[in-house]
Design an enzyme around this catalytic site. Structure first.
Site, PDB file in Angstrom:
ATOM      1  N   ARG A  87      12.882  -2.176  12.349  1.00 28.10           N
ATOM      2  CA  ARG A  87      12.791  -0.955  11.554  1.00 28.10           C
ATOM      3  C   ARG A  87      14.079  -0.749  10.769  1.00 28.10           C
ATOM      4  NH1 ARG A  87       9.904   4.348  14.058  1.00 28.10           N
ATOM      5  NH2 ARG A  87       8.787   2.649  15.058  1.00 28.10           N
ATOM      6  N   SER A 116       6.129   4.191  11.247  1.00 29.56           N
ATOM      7  CA  SER A 116       5.604   5.345  11.972  1.00 29.56           C
ATOM      8  C   SER A 116       5.896   6.643  11.231  1.00 29.56           C
ATOM      9  CB  SER A 116       6.154   5.363  13.400  1.00 29.56           C
ATOM     10  OG  SER A 116       5.550   6.364  14.171  1.00 29.56           O
ATOM     11  N   HIS A 117       6.739   7.506  11.823  1.00 31.07           N
ATOM     12  CA  HIS A 117       7.010   8.819  11.237  1.00 31.07           C
ATOM     13  C   HIS A 117       8.326   8.859  10.461  1.00 31.07           C
ATOM     14  CE1 HIS A 117       9.027   8.682  15.146  1.00 31.07           C
ATOM     15  NE2 HIS A 117       9.938   9.456  14.591  1.00 31.07           N
ATOM     16  N   LYS A 173       5.762  -3.694  14.032  1.00 30.83           N
ATOM     17  CA  LYS A 173       5.413  -3.645  15.449  1.00 30.83           C
ATOM     18  C   LYS A 173       4.619  -4.911  15.743  1.00 30.83           C
ATOM     19  CE  LYS A 173       5.203   1.420  15.808  1.00 30.83           C
ATOM     20  NZ  LYS A 173       4.353   2.590  16.163  1.00 30.83           N
ATOM     21  N   ASP A 222       0.347  11.091  13.549  1.00 25.48           N
ATOM     22  CA  ASP A 222       1.600  10.686  12.925  1.00 25.48           C
ATOM     23  C   ASP A 222       1.317   9.654  11.841  1.00 25.48           C
ATOM     24  OD1 ASP A 222       0.966   8.538  14.555  1.00 25.48           O
ATOM     25  OD2 ASP A 222       3.006   8.253  15.304  1.00 25.48           O
ATOM     26  N   ASP A 238       1.477   6.371  11.347  1.00 26.71           N
ATOM     27  CA  ASP A 238       0.641   5.191  11.570  1.00 26.71           C
ATOM     28  C   ASP A 238      -0.547   5.492  12.476  1.00 26.71           C
ATOM     29  OD1 ASP A 238       2.386   5.523  13.736  1.00 26.71           O
ATOM     30  OD2 ASP A 238       2.507   3.386  14.181  1.00 26.71           O
ATOM     31  N   ASP A 275      -1.070   6.300  15.518  1.00 24.75           N
ATOM     32  CA  ASP A 275      -1.261   5.867  16.899  1.00 24.75           C
ATOM     33  C   ASP A 275      -0.997   7.016  17.874  1.00 24.75           C
ATOM     34  OD1 ASP A 275       1.493   5.943  16.542  1.00 24.75           O
ATOM     35  OD2 ASP A 275       1.892   4.073  17.600  1.00 24.75           O
ATOM     36  N   ARG A 276      -0.416   8.109  17.382  1.00 23.83           N
ATOM     37  CA  ARG A 276      -0.200   9.294  18.224  1.00 23.83           C
ATOM     38  C   ARG A 276      -1.049  10.443  17.700  1.00 23.83           C
ATOM     39  NH1 ARG A 276       5.615  11.229  18.491  1.00 23.83           N
ATOM     40  NH2 ARG A 276       5.747  10.445  16.365  1.00 23.83           N
ATOM     41  N   HIS A 296       1.807   9.528  23.274  1.00 29.48           N
ATOM     42  CA  HIS A 296       1.273   8.169  23.331  1.00 29.48           C
ATOM     43  C   HIS A 296       0.350   8.094  24.545  1.00 29.48           C
ATOM     44  CE1 HIS A 296       3.414   5.949  20.205  1.00 29.48           C
ATOM     45  NE2 HIS A 296       4.517   6.602  20.539  1.00 29.48           N
TER      46      HIS A 296
END
Length: 454
Positions: free
Chosen positions: A15, A99-100, A109, A243, A245, A247-248, A330
């Site tokens: 990242r 992500s965020h 990832k 979020d 991406d 995933d949350r 998560h």
């Protein structure tokens, strides 16, 4: 020349700022290194809606193909959609997302076949070493036969698989406001929710990696203000926020009040235990006391772990756990290759709410039993010294101390955890108590120690 990628290769992912810290040239080397370390002859690659994501994903694919791996590009997807592709196709995978993080960031990832995590101890350190060497000495020699690069659509299969894991056929009609935050939820929600008895009110579904409305991090209270107001204005049954991406997933009840991820963990754990009596449930050490309590009440076995997806997934694989949850929203499912998927957790919430006549606030009250501070960050000059000062203050009669992850101090009526950030000069504090007054007292005591200047 020494090349150091430590600033962008983190504990669990890559990242950094594009193009200042990394670019498509480096992405191509990461693709080659990923194939070399995983010894893969085929991989799957997806990306989010950030402006830099398609180019980086394509470069990664070229690097992988150069070393002989066949690459399946699934294009725009959520991170859990990439995990689905890795699991269902049994291929190592790479997801391009930050992500965020703000728009100028991007990352990767990575996972092995079956969505098994790739972290520092499971391949990421070797990937970094290869990329550093090749940046210094030149790209690796190409394989005798270059791999193929093909495209594949997985969204419909992903949606169908998720809906096969939760029975939504008998739920009552629900009105749900969904804030996608201009992230990948705007891509996945319409397909996943299609055909369900839901009146969906969409917010910020336009895919825009510059995040024009708010940061795509629903754990920060300021980023769910719009959702809370809209739930009230619409008279909705609940609100969901994803979020960047996707995933949350974060949940808001019919009053516009946030539902703690610990309460969601307990709710989903109870549902999973109903299907799998006596099963093991993983929870990190910052989740509420209510989580292991509910798990035991439902006949399950709670297992406490460190914070972080690699620890959760490792423990799930070791124990055969059916579900795991974290305070950061998560949620991990055995039925989803032990990977995290906020969308599946959201479907469980919809099924639980729609399967009875009460409100969401009434439903989750059984799982939300204690007063919590939430996570409070403090900038400190010396993390170790500040934590040691707190430890010294609480050592003694009436409390237990453990250092599974940072410092956890537990008394009869309260506990707190103090952890150092891996990437910033911060200490993170979480406090829980049997009542709000006690929680506030302990919170203020610890913060005074942490923030005191000698």
């Amino acid at each position: 020349m020494t090349v150091d990628l430590s600033q962008i290769v983190k504990a669990y992912d890559v990242r950094g700022v594009v193009p200042d810290q990394w670019d498509e040239t480096l992405a191509e080397l990461f693709g080659a290194a990923f194939v070399r370390v995983t010894d893969a002859d085929a991989i799957v690659v997806g990306h989010d809606m950030r402006p830099s994501s398609p180019g980086l994903a394509d470069a990664f694919a070229r690097g992988a193909a150069r070393l002989g791996a066949d690459v399946t590009l699934i294009g725009l997807c959520s991170t859990d959609q990439l995990y689905f592709a890795s699991g269902s196709l049994d291929l190592p995978g790479a997801m391009f997302t930050a992500s965020h993080n703000p728009a100028q960031y991007n990352g990767i990832k990575m996972c092995r076949a079956g969505a098994a995590p790739v972290g520092q101890d499971t391949g990421l350190a070797e990937i970094r070493e290869l990329a550093e060497r090749w940046t210094r000495d030149g790209a690796p020699e190409a394989a005798p036969t270059t791999g193929t690069i093909t495209e594949r659509e997985t969204l419909a299969d992903y949606a169908a698989y998720l809906k096969s894991l939760v029975d939504l056929t008998t739920i009552r009609p629900l009105k749900v406001v969904v804030d996608a935050g201009n992230g990948m939820g705007g891509h996945t929600v319409p397909t996943v929710f299609e055909g369900l008895p839901l009146d969906v009110v969409p917010m910020y579904f336009e895919l825009d990696g510059t995040f024009p409305n708010h940061e795509a991090n629903p754990l920060d209270p300021k980023n769910i203000v719009d959702l809370q107001a809209r739930v009230l204005a619409e008279g909705a049954d609940l609100g969901l926020a994803f979020d960047g991406d996707a995933d949350r997933c974060f949940v808001v009840d019919e009053r516009g009040e946030p539902v703690s991820p610990s309460a969601i963990t307990a709710l989903v754990a109870a549902r999973e235990l109903a299907k799998n009596p006596g099963g093991t449930i993983i929870h990190n050490l910052i989740t509420s006391w209510s989580v292991p309590e509910v798990v035991r009440e439902q006949g399950g076995e709670p297992v406490r772990t460190r914070v972080g997806h690699s620890f959760i997934k490792e423990e799930m694989a070791k124990t055969g756990a059916i579900f795991g949850g974290e305070h950061s929203a998560h949620y991990y499912f055995k039925d989803f290759w032990n990977a995290d998927t906020g969308m599946l957790a959201a479907l469980h919430v919809l099924a639980a709410l729609g399967g009875q006549d009460g409100t969401l606030s009434d439903l989750v009250s059984a799982y939300d039993r204690y007063a919590s501070s939430g996570e409070i960050n403090s900038t400190v000059a010396d993390q170790t010294a500040s934590a040691a000062k707190v430890r010294a203050a609480y050592e003694g009669e009436g409390v237990t101390l453990d250092e599974l992850d940072g410092l956890t101090v537990t008394a009869q009526d309260w506990w707190f955890n103090l952890r150092a950030s891996n990437t910033e000069p911060l200490l993170r504090l979480n406090v829980e108590a049997r009542d709000a007054a006690t929680m506030a007292k302990i919170r203020d005591e610890v913060l005074a120690l942490v923030r005191a200047t000698d």
